[in-house]
Design an enzyme around this catalytic site. Structure first.
Site, PDB file in Angstrom:
ATOM      1  N   CYS A  35     -13.446  -3.145  14.257  1.00  0.00           N
ATOM      2  CA  CYS A  35     -14.361  -3.909  13.578  1.00  0.00           C
ATOM      3  C   CYS A  35     -15.682  -4.088  14.455  1.00  0.00           C
ATOM      4  O   CYS A  35     -15.562  -4.742  15.435  1.00  0.00           O
ATOM      5  CB  CYS A  35     -13.854  -5.102  13.017  1.00  0.00           C
ATOM      6  SG  CYS A  35     -15.276  -5.965  11.964  1.00  0.00           S
ATOM      7  N   ASP A  63       0.860  -1.174  -0.127  1.00  0.00           N
ATOM      8  CA  ASP A  63      -0.236  -0.085   0.001  1.00  0.00           C
ATOM      9  C   ASP A  63       0.767   1.087   0.045  1.00  0.00           C
ATOM     10  O   ASP A  63       1.747   1.264   0.741  1.00  0.00           O
ATOM     11  CB  ASP A  63      -0.994  -0.085   1.147  1.00  0.00           C
ATOM     12  CG  ASP A  63      -1.961   1.155   1.266  1.00  0.00           C
ATOM     13  OD1 ASP A  63      -2.633   1.144   0.214  1.00  0.00           O
ATOM     14  OD2 ASP A  63      -1.894   1.852   2.258  1.00  0.00           O
ATOM     15  N   CYS A  83     -13.183 -10.805   8.944  1.00  0.00           N
ATOM     16  CA  CYS A  83     -14.539 -10.950   8.892  1.00  0.00           C
ATOM     17  C   CYS A  83     -15.076 -10.642   7.464  1.00  0.00           C
ATOM     18  O   CYS A  83     -16.277 -10.940   7.038  1.00  0.00           O
ATOM     19  CB  CYS A  83     -15.190 -10.928   9.836  1.00  0.00           C
ATOM     20  SG  CYS A  83     -15.642  -8.885  10.296  1.00  0.00           S
ATOM     21  N   ASP A 136      -3.710   1.521   7.302  1.00  0.00           N
ATOM     22  CA  ASP A 136      -2.828   1.049   6.178  1.00  0.00           C
ATOM     23  C   ASP A 136      -2.561  -0.308   6.249  1.00  0.00           C
ATOM     24  O   ASP A 136      -2.326  -0.813   4.971  1.00  0.00           O
ATOM     25  CB  ASP A 136      -1.453   1.943   6.235  1.00  0.00           C
ATOM     26  CG  ASP A 136      -2.043   3.574   6.309  1.00  0.00           C
ATOM     27  OD1 ASP A 136      -2.890   4.135   5.703  1.00  0.00           O
ATOM     28  OD2 ASP A 136      -1.359   4.115   7.270  1.00  0.00           O
ATOM     29  N   GLU A 149      -2.024  -1.661  -5.657  1.00  0.00           N
ATOM     30  CA  GLU A 149      -3.254  -0.742  -6.013  1.00  0.00           C
ATOM     31  C   GLU A 149      -3.157  -0.118  -7.086  1.00  0.00           C
ATOM     32  O   GLU A 149      -1.957   0.582  -7.214  1.00  0.00           O
ATOM     33  CB  GLU A 149      -3.722   0.022  -4.870  1.00  0.00           C
ATOM     34  CG  GLU A 149      -5.198   0.487  -5.112  1.00  0.00           C
ATOM     35  CD  GLU A 149      -5.634   1.377  -3.878  1.00  0.00           C
ATOM     36  OE1 GLU A 149      -6.920   1.814  -3.798  1.00  0.00           O
ATOM     37  OE2 GLU A 149      -4.763   1.714  -2.997  1.00  0.00           O
ATOM     38  N   CYS A 151     -12.645  -5.392   6.718  1.00  0.00           N
ATOM     39  CA  CYS A 151     -11.997  -5.980   7.795  1.00  0.00           C
ATOM     40  C   CYS A 151     -11.349  -7.181   7.171  1.00  0.00           C
ATOM     41  O   CYS A 151     -12.061  -8.050   6.518  1.00  0.00           O
ATOM     42  CB  CYS A 151     -12.970  -6.378   8.923  1.00  0.00           C
ATOM     43  SG  CYS A 151     -12.213  -7.420  10.274  1.00  0.00           S
ATOM     44  N   CYS A 204     -16.454  -8.277  14.345  1.00  0.00           N
ATOM     45  CA  CYS A 204     -15.544  -9.124  15.086  1.00  0.00           C
ATOM     46  C   CYS A 204     -14.524  -8.623  16.267  1.00  0.00           C
ATOM     47  O   CYS A 204     -13.722  -9.288  16.798  1.00  0.00           O
ATOM     48  CB  CYS A 204     -14.349  -9.970  14.038  1.00  0.00           C
ATOM     49  SG  CYS A 204     -13.499  -8.772  13.013  1.00  0.00           S
TER      50      CYS A 204
END
Length: 434
Positions: free
Chosen positions: A335, A179, A319, A345, A263, A316, A338
């Site tokens: 989250c 990233d 999950c 990042d 990306e 997330c 979960c």
């Protein structure tokens, strides 16, 4: 396999004069042919190809005797390059070709008849030019491009074929998600963070001073030319430092991983944000991805891009729960489903890695068994194994295909967390921060 080696040239005064003559002749021919193409299109509605304007060179030599001082194939290559420039424009890979100026970078191209011997480059009609050849060039030389930058430095980009086959893409080993950010230039899926060196900021004060001195000099004077070279040298220093950082970091990532997922950023669109344009420009994301891609392909490793609208930050990775909104100032979030705590990042890098593996798996016709002894590491690494027929990989998350994850229609701002320049953050297990 085609390779390029860029070497530094040290021509003497006579050779510099000959090169200046060659630069000027090729530049004049480019501008003449470009103007002819424009006028022809206005009058007839049809353009001219590079091969058609190349046929005009003999007649132009009769009208302009000084064109004969330049190697003929350099002139022909200038016409062919103009045709390629128009093709790139029509296929929307580049802007409309522009007229060349005698100020700034100069270049000519030799398509053949260039030889290398004893730290020298033998150029037609130029002679033996001293060069620092730091890498061995084995194979047939295709083209040699001679350039002169604003600092009056000469370089030769030697394209040659080493007669070796391109290595096969094998995905047996470690995979990583990368990233890109502003404060942290690279955040990986194993929890590592590499700071953005911000090269321009280090030299900005010196650059400002040199530019102020240049603005006070009288136009056309020798002092102004000397001052211009001082500004050019500062820019060259910034470029060299940035390229050094990008090459070293990309080499480290390629050496340590077999599958690299990044990306697909729309950098040109992100530059429209005037608040971040300068920071994005000096970061060099596009150059880094280009370097990462060709180094991975040359090593037989896989470089995979994920769509820019994939919601990597808001999902997330445990999950696959996706939050509705995640403001840019929120660097850590929990989250609701979960209760996993995420670093924004690192969570994005893990999601990019998983999405890249899913894309590779869906592209393969067959999915095989994992490699013996392969397993997920404590930092969230995933080992995958690839055969000739596809991309078998080790067991991913049970929801690896992510059928319920929607793609956001907005981009994602990069990290704003601060670390000292050159410092690499410690590795954080994925179970703690995501």
């Amino acid at each position: 396999m085609l390779k390029v080696v860029k070497v530094r040239l040290y021509p003497d005064s006579q050779q510099q004069q000959s090169l200046a003559q060659a630069f000027g002749s090729c530049r004049w021919l480019w501008n003449y042919c470009l103007n002819l193409m424009n006028e022809t299109y206005k009058e007839t509605g049809k353009g001219l190809s590079g091969y058609e304007v190349k046929k005009l060179i003999p007649q132009l030599k009769k009208e302009n005797d000084w064109l004969a001082l330049t190697y003929s194939q350099c002139l022909q290559q200038a016409c062919l390059n103009l045709g390629v420039a128009f093709n790139n424009f029509f296929e929307k890979r580049a802007k409309y070709p522009r007229f060349k100026s005698k100020h700034g970078k100069q270049a000519i191209q030799y398509p053949q008849n260039v030889k290398i011997s004893d730290h020298q480059l033998i150029l037609p009609k130029i002679g033996k030019v001293s060069a620092i050849i730091h890498r061995e060039i084995e194979g047939k030389i295709k083209t040699v491009t001679i350039t002169k930058n604003c600092s009056d430095q000469y370089f030769a980009a030697i394209l040659f074929d080493d007669a070796k086959e391109k290595p096969e893409l094998i995905a047996e080993g470690k995979s990583i998600g990368v990233d890109l950010g502003l404060t942290h230039f690279v955040i990986t899926s194993d929890g590592s963070k590499f700071d953005n060196p911000r090269i321009l900021n280090k030299h900005e004060k010196n650059l400002k001073l040199k530019q102020q001195q240049l603005s006070r000099k009288q136009k056309g004077s020798n002092n102004r030319n000397k001052s211009r070279k001082k500004v050019a040298r500062v820019h060259r220093k910034i470029t060299n430092c940035r390229e050094d950082f990008l090459h070293k970091l990309s080499r480290r990532i390629v050496n340590e991983n077999q599958v690299i997922v990044v990306e697909n950023l729309h950098i040109k669109g992100m530059m429209q944000n005037h608040c971040l344009a300068k920071s994005i420009q000096q970061a060099g994301w596009g150059m880094f991805c280009t370097i990462l891609k060709y180094k991975a392909e040359n090593e037989g490793k896989i470089y995979q891009e994920v769509d820019r609208f994939f919601p990597s930050s808001k999902t997330c990775h445990v999950c696959l729960n996706q939050v509705g909104s995640l403001p840019l100032d929120v660097r850590y979030w929990t989250c609701e489903k979960c209760q996993t705590k995420h670093d924004r990042d690192i969570n994005a890098a893990i999601n990019l890695r998983d999405e890249g593996l899913r894309i590779l798996t869906s592209q393969s016709p067959q999915v095989g068994k994992p490699a013996h002894g392969a397993g997920s590491s404590g930092t969230g690494d995933k080992a995958i194994k690839c055969g000739l027929g596809g991309f078998p990989h080790e067991q991913l998350h049970q929801e690896a295909c992510r059928p319920d994850v929607s793609h956001s229609n907005r981009g994602r701002k990069k990290s704003t967390t601060t670390l000292s320049v050159g410092q690499e953050a410690h590795t954080i297990p994925s179970g703690q921060c995501g």
